[in-house]
Design a protein around this motif. Structure first.
Motif, PDB file in Angstrom:
ATOM      1  N   GLU B  19      63.235  74.602 168.124  1.00 37.56           N
ATOM      2  CA  GLU B  19      63.808  73.713 168.853  1.00 37.56           C
ATOM      3  C   GLU B  19      62.681  73.420 170.067  1.00 37.56           C
ATOM      4  OE1 GLU B  19      67.452  75.194 170.543  1.00 37.56           O
ATOM      5  OE2 GLU B  19      67.796  76.037 168.913  1.00 37.56           O
ATOM      6  N   GLU B  20      63.134  72.618 170.925  1.00 37.16           N
ATOM      7  CA  GLU B  20      62.174  72.183 172.127  1.00 37.16           C
ATOM      8  C   GLU B  20      62.015  73.304 172.818  1.00 37.16           C
ATOM      9  OE1 GLU B  20      62.305  69.444 176.034  1.00 37.16           O
ATOM     10  OE2 GLU B  20      63.978  69.810 174.970  1.00 37.16           O
ATOM     11  N   SER B 208      73.578  76.704 165.318  1.00 38.17           N
ATOM     12  CA  SER B 208      72.563  75.520 164.815  1.00 38.17           C
ATOM     13  C   SER B 208      73.536  74.628 163.580  1.00 38.17           C
ATOM     14  CB  SER B 208      71.426  76.008 164.241  1.00 38.17           C
ATOM     15  OG  SER B 208      71.617  76.819 163.310  1.00 38.17           O
ATOM     16  N   GLU B 211      74.434  70.830 163.919  1.00 41.23           N
ATOM     17  CA  GLU B 211      73.431  69.924 163.941  1.00 41.23           C
ATOM     18  C   GLU B 211      73.767  68.986 162.745  1.00 41.23           C
ATOM     19  OE1 GLU B 211      69.614  71.677 163.835  1.00 41.23           O
ATOM     20  OE2 GLU B 211      69.930  73.062 165.677  1.00 41.23           O
TER      21      GLU B 211
ATOM     22  N   PRO C  49      66.727  78.697 175.737  1.00 47.65           N
ATOM     23  CA  PRO C  49      67.741  78.533 174.525  1.00 47.65           C
ATOM     24  C   PRO C  49      68.771  79.515 174.474  1.00 47.65           C
ATOM     25  CG  PRO C  49      65.451  79.670 174.062  1.00 47.65           C
ATOM     26  CD  PRO C  49      65.484  79.267 175.436  1.00 47.65           C
TER      27      PRO C  49
END
Lengths: 312, 312, 312, 312
Positions: B19-20, B208, B211, C49
């Motif tokens: 992820e980012e 997650s 999502e 995160p």
């Protein structure tokens, strides 16, 4: 199964630790060839920012797009300052680029390249197409040997001897090729009258020049009458690099004289070096100049044996 | 020219942004093949921690050492829960591993694999030797087409339909293959009585799973009477992954019944899945279970058109 | 002087080598605190995160967003399987989270936490606000000592002993706290009748479980009659993690009994663990299950002394 | 829980993309301060290789250990080449280091620093202790405004105007402060007779000088009679940097004259620049020199409006 993204980032990288706390990373197109020799690990990478890159033991040696800076600086100042350099000896130089630059000089008649690692030489011969012609040149005599042993056993002398070796670091295999006694008793006796010695001399940046550059300079000025340090920024190294040229004959040409000799002696056109460039490169910045002037350390066998290399 | 170091660090890396703010990096042996197709960029890497890795558009699809987890979980639960699965349709699956697992089932007589990207299929056929046999199996019918168009134009029905597609993300090409109306009007009419649909369902980790996993689950339970979500940790994905199996017939086998059917129907031995493993995989942790129970979002064409995909 | 860019990438990262060839990197908000103790380096980072992250000697110990998985799994199964756990001993646990979870049990009357590194304990007491209450709880007795020495010198026994220590790796300081003789001659004599021992047991992923998990399991089954290994995926560890619970009394509760005891005994609500979750967690996948069944290595003092730790 | 390792690697890093395919990473001690202003994101980092580092919008602006190179090169050549520079105007320069260097000149009587971003100025005032004295100097007049607007509205002229602004890139906020018409109609009218303009001019490496350096040079030589480009390697930028000095009066001092004026006019000792250093810095290498000679592009409002900035 994963998200398809447009504009995703480059995903393969070559990464080098310039120093413990500093990293330099190039996006990769591909890993072209890898090999492990008796002495070292070697890889040829295709990098996005710097083209093909030769990496030995995890350190970048040479990148396609800017190796000309290193090799023009290593070769041409010494050969041009010599009145008529006909015979050249390269210590190391297995990559072939140093030989390539030397062979551009019309007056060179004899070229001996002496590298210890046959497999690296073979690797470069096979994969570095830009130097293929140099490796095949009839003038070039390639010898696989320790450069010191070779110089000590040889009878003939040379007009220019070039050191294209790894830096003189503690525990490194090349330390003994940077000592005062080596310069005095091995290099000097193998130089013809008017002969010039030049060596790569490690990083020469405003901070990094104290690692080995200043000490190589100081060691050489114990042995030779005229010593000229100079430097140039090499992008793929992320640093300014240094070389030192030394002789018992004066090393003083004006930019114009350099340009004239280039025109007369060198086939093709240099990409980096000309008279003005050398004038700038050999005028060090205040901090580096003072630091070199004040350097007191000399590389000696004693220091070497401190590192456990004295017996080699 | 640089310092030779012993014990230098690995220098070539594959790097992915999970992820980012989260990155996952594998040391590389080599970059085996790369290609750009009409739809996506594709690469086959040789990584040190996970073996050969297939990367599409900068995202890892499948790694040699653990792809068996993903593919055993995708294929076997559905085929085993079916009383006698003879005909199978794969949406996507161009890598070939899903087909390979299906072809281990002795009772399968018909297998259609429908992938939109011919070049990815050709790439995998050429380079993924582990699936070469599957690609050549006479039972397998390979079709290059959009899976929705193909299913809508076909007349026959299947015992099991498998979704092996990219996640249903905003603006992604696969969103429309995860909507309620697609399940209702395209998938269901193409299932034989007793038929089972199964789809990969994105990350299913403790954070997650919100999502896409919970929403795929919730969408499927709008359309099918029996819906079973399950998950497994896949090391190379750095996450737990999810799948959802759905049918209008009950999906309830004991671990012992699963083990028995495996023995009877599957050639060779599974590496990951058996009855107990599936029992554990389909018993979600408290947090994920509650989150799935309480999910209210449904993937609809309306949502899709919100993303600009409604007209496709 | 440089280009101002919109949408530039995150620029500060925490990076961990999960193994030599595998890296895991978190974008950083800030570096909150760092310290060097007699035994180790410690840092508290604010990561994007995973929230606040405690890092010891370059390895992530615990991240704010998911440490509840590790600590609920370490503490609650053992305390719940015990008929009435009143006295608890923690080996290690300096972070305070293990104590925090134990103190949620209403029937706990005595809690001894024994960690060797006073400075880590002080660091966590100061900076991990989530555990501040636990550190101040009058039930908790904090002792700075080697856990083995402390257990050997103590007279009283405990209902549950918990191992919250670094993995038993070659040359590591905790190896001797995982050996058969330690379990037999130090742990067992300090357990009350019906007592339960539980220890964290390192990575338990499909590949990583052979590092220490299977061997800890095998060592414990040499010493205890009932041994239950279980595991859970912890996102910030990029792996599935393992624990092993052991006793000479049976360890068998149904999911419903676990849920009931939770309700009766634990203050507040668990975020990760309930009866079904534990049932899933203690049903290992085929590969891991077989590998544990077939493990033959036992951690012994002999092995320890092989590593040079036998005399400690 | 994790393995304690001795000799683990540095784990917190600042990472910058020098260009799309090239990354530069510094190990971090800490993230000292961060802020988001109306115009940009700003951070002060404590890095291991380069000390405190000011980062704006993900790009390094200035590092403690080598910012003196940039700021000595920006300020002193212009002030020294002027016969008696009493009044100075800085466009940008919010960091304060440019002002600090100017204030070392004994003959400076008036100093205006005009930066658009008040919060950056406040941030630097608070945290960059090395410039605190400069910010408090009574000679310094700090103005928060767009530099163009400020220069256009002012009546008085200056002996030296200094551009310490972000590079003139497409879509960037500073483009319009590098155009021919800006130099002609805004800068020139605000210079006293004999006045000198100097600007930072972006990267000046053997490859990178074509990004903006050559074009800034070419634009200035459309407007001024005498234009001197020069450059220096700045380690923390991983590149050689460029500046251009321009005037309608001759700019020609020998190294000795420069050294003499330094001694007479500047308080304290320069760390980087002296006469010889400037002589070397202003003698560009062959490749860069030729490239500048042959540059034809000029920054104009027309080009600017192409980027959508013409109306600003």
């Amino acid at each position: 199964k994963n998200h398809p993204l447009t504009g995703y980032r480059k995903s393969c990288w070559y990464e080098e630790e310039i120093e413990e706390n500093l990293r330099w990373s190039f996006a990769l197109n591909s890993i072209l060839h890898t090999a492990a020799t008796q002495y070292q690990d070697i890889a040829l990478l295709d990098t996005k920012p710097f083209g093909k890159a030769l990496v030995i033991d995890g350190k970048l040696q040479s990148a396609e797009v800017d190796e000309f800076i290193y090799h023009e600086c290593l070769v041409h100042p010494a050969l041009l300052h010599h009145s008529n350099a006909k015979s050249i000896f390269i210590m190391g130089g297995g990559e072939g680029s140093t030989a390539r630059e030397i062979l551009r000089h019309k007056n060179v008649e004899k070229l001996v390249m002496c590298d210890i690692d046959e497999e690296v030489v073979e690797f470069c011969k096979s994969y570095l197409t830009v130097n293929r012609e140099a490796f095949c040149d009839p003038i070039m005599e390639l010898i696989i040997n320790d450069a010191r042993a070779e110089l000590e056993n040889r009878k003939e002398c040379f007009d220019v001897i070039i050191g294209d070796l790894a830096d003189p670091i503690e525990g490194g295999p090349c330390y003994k090729l940077y000592t005062k006694s080596f310069y005095e008793f091995t290099i000097k006796p193998r130089l013809n009258p008017g002969g010039i010695f030049v060596t790569q001399a490690g990083p020469a940046g405003i901070f990094s020049h104290t690692e080995v550059f200043s000490c190589i300079y100081n060691t050489l000025r114990q042995v030779f009458k005229y010593v000229v340090p100079y430097s140039a920024h090499i992008p793929s190294y992320a640093d300014t690099w240094g070389w030192v040229m030394a002789s018992d004959s004066p090393l003083a040409l004006s930019p114009e004289e350099i340009d004239l000799r280039m025109k007369q002696r060198i086939k093709g056109e240099n990409r980096y070096l000309d008279g003005k460039t050398f004038s700038s490169a050999s005028t060090l910045s205040k901090a580096v100049r003072n630091s070199l002037d004040n350097e007191t350390e000399v590389y000696t066998e004693a220091t070497a044996s401190k590192f456990g290399w004295g017996m080699m």
